[in-house]
Write a protein that holds these residues in place. Structure first.
Motif, PDB file in Angstrom:
ATOM      1  N   GLN A 127     -16.163   6.915   3.329  1.00 13.95           N
ATOM      2  CA  GLN A 127     -15.560   6.096   4.306  1.00 13.95           C
ATOM      3  C   GLN A 127     -16.006   5.612   5.847  1.00 13.95           C
ATOM      4  OE1 GLN A 127     -16.316   9.709   2.648  1.00 13.95           O
ATOM      5  NE2 GLN A 127     -14.677   9.243   1.080  1.00 13.95           N
ATOM      6  N   GLU A 154     -11.371   3.476   5.803  1.00 14.08           N
ATOM      7  CA  GLU A 154     -11.624   2.780   4.757  1.00 14.08           C
ATOM      8  C   GLU A 154     -12.360   3.198   4.418  1.00 14.08           C
ATOM      9  OE1 GLU A 154     -14.160  -0.517   6.293  1.00 14.08           O
ATOM     10  OE2 GLU A 154     -12.356  -1.536   7.673  1.00 14.08           O
ATOM     11  N   THR A 174     -10.876   5.205   1.449  1.00  9.28           N
ATOM     12  CA  THR A 174     -10.312   6.416   1.360  1.00  9.28           C
ATOM     13  C   THR A 174      -8.480   6.323   1.027  1.00  9.28           C
ATOM     14  OG1 THR A 174      -9.963   9.060   1.029  1.00  9.28           O
ATOM     15  CG2 THR A 174      -9.594   7.526   3.677  1.00  9.28           C
ATOM     16  N   SER A 175      -7.528   6.884   0.472  1.00  9.34           N
ATOM     17  CA  SER A 175      -6.644   6.946   0.224  1.00  9.34           C
ATOM     18  C   SER A 175      -6.040   7.849   0.735  1.00  9.34           C
ATOM     19  CB  SER A 175      -6.447   6.115  -1.194  1.00  9.34           C
ATOM     20  OG  SER A 175      -6.777   5.494  -1.586  1.00  9.34           O
ATOM     21  N   ASN A 176      -4.667   8.071   0.825  1.00 17.08           N
ATOM     22  CA  ASN A 176      -3.856   9.048   1.580  1.00 17.08           C
ATOM     23  C   ASN A 176      -4.212  10.306   2.580  1.00 17.08           C
ATOM     24  OD1 ASN A 176      -0.956  10.149   1.973  1.00 17.08           O
ATOM     25  ND2 ASN A 176      -1.399  10.942   0.171  1.00 17.08           N
ATOM     26  N   GLN A 194       1.231   1.930   7.668  1.00 19.10           N
ATOM     27  CA  GLN A 194       0.487   2.117   6.637  1.00 19.10           C
ATOM     28  C   GLN A 194      -0.790   3.581   6.227  1.00 19.10           C
ATOM     29  OE1 GLN A 194      -1.960  -1.883   6.143  1.00 19.10           O
ATOM     30  NE2 GLN A 194      -0.757  -2.805   8.188  1.00 19.10           N
ATOM     31  N   ASP A 195      -0.522   3.354   4.818  1.00 16.62           N
ATOM     32  CA  ASP A 195      -1.146   4.655   4.853  1.00 16.62           C
ATOM     33  C   ASP A 195      -2.904   4.784   5.297  1.00 16.62           C
ATOM     34  OD1 ASP A 195      -4.186   5.589   2.049  1.00 16.62           O
ATOM     35  OD2 ASP A 195      -2.313   6.444   2.857  1.00 16.62           O
ATOM     36  N   ARG A 196      -3.931   4.051   5.781  1.00 14.73           N
ATOM     37  CA  ARG A 196      -4.656   4.267   5.990  1.00 14.73           C
ATOM     38  C   ARG A 196      -4.689   3.348   7.850  1.00 14.73           C
ATOM     39  NH1 ARG A 196      -8.172   1.910   1.685  1.00 14.73           N
ATOM     40  NH2 ARG A 196      -5.749   0.539   1.107  1.00 14.73           N
TER      41      ARG A 196
END
Lengths: 113, 112
Positions: B2, B26, B28-30, B70-72
């Motif tokens: 990440q 960058e 990773t998610s949520n 957005q998520d990230r």
């Protein structure tokens, strides 16, 4: 409420040891330790969780006394690269985890050759 | 692995001008995302946190706002900057409670 760090500043010779303390008035879920060099972002060192779990730097050790709501960071055989400002960030049990960290004012560590 | 990016790295703005600082994560998610401010020679103060898209919580009343389109992606904004908005703005992320929180490289803002 902000945790209290002590001492405010420390000057050491290379190879000496140091202890930095962090104390809170709230029941804590976790304590996070960071080191910040001048002009840079803080770098993660260690997290200590209620219940005894620890994650972090191999060469850094720390303790977390849940009953006293205190944590200490131990720097042994200090190197020149250890110089910087050390911050503890705390997370209270009532925080729910998504609140972010509350930081102390920092401890300035200067290592002299 | 990440990584977290912030831009711009430095910014000099006149009083009364608008502000937009961007942070992206960058690998990773949520993630949970955070904005902190560090005034010169001071500690770190939490400004905003977000647990998901469109979800923003503010920790202190102020001249700033945050958004998570957005998520990230996490954005810090102001319509009119004040002198007291000067400082080092740090974005941070982590996954869950009990996990490490990592800071981005920061944006140094000077309001003149």
């Amino acid at each position: 409420q902000q945790p209290v760090q002590s001492p405010q500043a420390v000057i050491l010779r290379e190879g000496e040891d140091a202890v930095i303390n962090c104390s809170s008035s709230k029941a804590l879920y976790s304590v996070h330790w960071y080191r910040q060099k001048h002009g840079e972002a803080p770098v993660f060192l260690m997290i200590l969780l209620k219940g005894g779990e620890q994650k972090g730097h191999e060469k850094i050790s720390a303790s977390f006394n849940e009953k006293k709501q205190q944590s200490s960071l131990y720097l042994t055989a200090s190197q020149l690269s250890y110089s910087g400002t050390y911050f503890c960030g705390t997370e209270s049990e009532s925080g729910g985890g998504a609140d972010g960290l509350t930081f102390g004012k920092g401890t300035h560590l200067i290592i002299q050759p | 692995s990440q990584t977290i990016h912030q831009w711009p790295a430095t910014l000099v703005q006149p009083v009364g001008s608008p502000l937009s600082l961007e942070c992206t994560v960058e690998g990773t998610s949520n993630p949970n995302l955070y904005w902190y401010r560090q005034a010169a020679g001071r500690g770190l103060q939490l400004l905003f946190y977000s647990v998901g898209i469109g979800q923003i919580s503010s920790e202190v009343p102020q001249n700033l706002s945050a958004s998570r389109p957005q998520d990230r992606q996490f954005i810090l904004s102001s319509k009119k900057l004040l002198l007291s908005d000067s400082g080092f703005y740090l974005c941070a992320w982590r996954l869950l409670v009990g996990n490490e929180q990592f800071f981005g490289p920061g944006t140094r803002l000077t309001v003149l």
